[in-house]
Scaffold this active site. Structure first.
Site, PDB file in Angstrom:
ATOM      1  N   ASP A  38      19.667   5.626  -6.692  1.00 50.87           N
ATOM      2  CA  ASP A  38      20.909   5.985  -6.009  1.00 50.87           C
ATOM      3  C   ASP A  38      21.933   6.561  -6.981  1.00 50.87           C
ATOM      4  OD1 ASP A  38      21.274   3.549  -7.311  1.00 50.87           O
ATOM      5  OD2 ASP A  38      21.447   2.387  -5.470  1.00 50.87           O
ATOM      6  N   ASN A  43      24.325  -9.250  -0.618  1.00 56.70           N
ATOM      7  CA  ASN A  43      24.158  -9.106   0.841  1.00 56.70           C
ATOM      8  C   ASN A  43      22.730  -8.714   1.218  1.00 56.70           C
ATOM      9  OD1 ASN A  43      24.051  -6.455   0.038  1.00 56.70           O
ATOM     10  ND2 ASN A  43      25.776  -5.740   1.259  1.00 56.70           N
ATOM     11  N   HIS A  93      21.082  -6.126  -0.013  1.00 58.42           N
ATOM     12  CA  HIS A  93      20.770  -4.691  -0.068  1.00 58.42           C
ATOM     13  C   HIS A  93      19.743  -4.411  -1.166  1.00 58.42           C
ATOM     14  CE1 HIS A  93      24.286  -3.486  -3.045  1.00 58.42           C
ATOM     15  NE2 HIS A  93      23.236  -3.886  -3.701  1.00 58.42           N
ATOM     16  N   GLU A 128      22.513  -0.864   2.780  1.00 59.43           N
ATOM     17  CA  GLU A 128      23.333  -2.001   3.170  1.00 59.43           C
ATOM     18  C   GLU A 128      22.813  -2.581   4.490  1.00 59.43           C
ATOM     19  OE1 GLU A 128      25.162  -2.898   0.860  1.00 59.43           O
ATOM     20  OE2 GLU A 128      26.756  -1.534   0.276  1.00 59.43           O
TER      21      GLU A 128
HETATM   22  P1  PGA Z   1      23.306  -6.099 -10.191  1.00 62.70           P
HETATM   23  O1  PGA Z   1      23.127  -5.214  -8.873  1.00 62.70           O
HETATM   24  O2  PGA Z   1      22.036  -5.944 -10.961  1.00 62.70           O
HETATM   25  O3  PGA Z   1      24.467  -5.475 -10.910  1.00 62.70           O
HETATM   26  O4  PGA Z   1      23.556  -7.492  -9.752  1.00 62.70           O
HETATM   27  C1  PGA Z   1      21.932  -5.325  -8.155  1.00 62.70           C
HETATM   28  C2  PGA Z   1      22.037  -4.551  -6.871  1.00 62.70           C
HETATM   29  O5  PGA Z   1      23.144  -4.439  -6.311  1.00 62.70           O
HETATM   30  O6  PGA Z   1      21.003  -4.057  -6.404  1.00 62.70           O
END
Ligand code: PGA
Length: 240
Positions: free
Chosen positions: A67, A136, A138, A143
């Site tokens: 992304d 959450n 995702h 999302e």
């Molecule tokens: P993080 O993000 O590794 O910074 O916790 C993971 C994600 O949002 O997929």
């Protein structure tokens, strides 16, 4: 899904890097799906060490990142393009022409989605897709939603994601939109490695392991993929 629980994030990083080493040494032109965020950084550090020790080479590797933010210059210090170059690409022998990102500023998101899908297909598909997980549930920036997505698309980030990521932007408001690989594009990867560390991920990890598949918990789709490894530290696994 095969779930492995480790003592801490460092142990995960060693095991994850070993998985990459096996793949890269058996298929030097492998196609890697890569992720940003705090979680994969220790794995990338181990991959850099392996490269420095002459154990692996990225010379013929192709990469696709999951992304990229919209409304941010590709060279902005907070872009995922910059993140990947700072945390991995500038430190190994990767061929920049084989590094692929979604363009968060593409004027036509549908055309950009098609371009990415075709590039992944032309490369022979993703051999190993690395994923983190949001609090959450995702994966990439998919999302919680009413339906699972397919190819890449422009997403409105949720407040939960903004709360998690605003810290990287300091006082500057972070982007509200991103281009993300869709669930379908992730699921077409031949193998998937999901890493989760820390207590904040424990609820999402528990939901993933409940077996229920719902777009309200995007990671739950991984239950339907037949080659998924999940690496957790004890804190992320504490509700299992
Ligand atoms: P993080 O993000 O590794 O910074 O916790 C993971 C994600 O949002 O997929």
């Amino acid at each position: 899904m095969e779930t492995r629980i480790f003592e801490n994030a460092e142990e995960i990083a060693v095991a994850a890097a070993e998985l990459y080493k096996e793949l890269i040494n058996s298929k030097p032109d492998a196609v890697l799906g890569l992720a940003t965020g705090a979680t994969p950084v220790p794995t990338y550090q181990n991959l850099i060490k392996m490269y420095e020790n002459g154990e692996i080479s990225f010379k013929d590797i192709t990469t696709f990142n999951l992304d990229e933010y919209c409304d941010l210059d590709k060279n902005d210090k907070n872009s995922y393009y910059t993140f990947m170059h700072e945390n991995l690409f500038s430190k190994v022998d990767i061929d920049e022409s084989k590094v692929n990102f979604l363009d968060g500023n593409a004027p036509d998101c549908d055309a950009e989605s098609k371009r990415y899908a075709e590039a992944i297909k032309a490369a022979g598909g993703i051999d190993l897709q690395l994923l983190g997980i949001g609090t959450n549930g995702h994966i990439a920036f998919n999302e919680p939603a009413d339906e699972f997505t397919d190819e890449a698309f422009k997403v409105t980030l949720t407040q939960s994601t903004i709360d998690s990521n605003q810290k990287y932007f300091g006082d500057v408001p972070m982007p509200r939109y991103a281009m993300t690989m869709g669930i379908g594009s992730i699921m077409r990867s031949k193998k998937i490695l999901l890493i989760a560390t820390g207590e904040a991920k424990a609820d999402a990890v528990k939901a993933l392991h409940s077996g229920e598949v719902t777009p309200r918990i995007p990671c739950s789709i991984l239950n339907q993929h037949d080659d998924v490894i999940i690496m957790l530290d004890k804190a992320a696994a504490k509700l299992l």
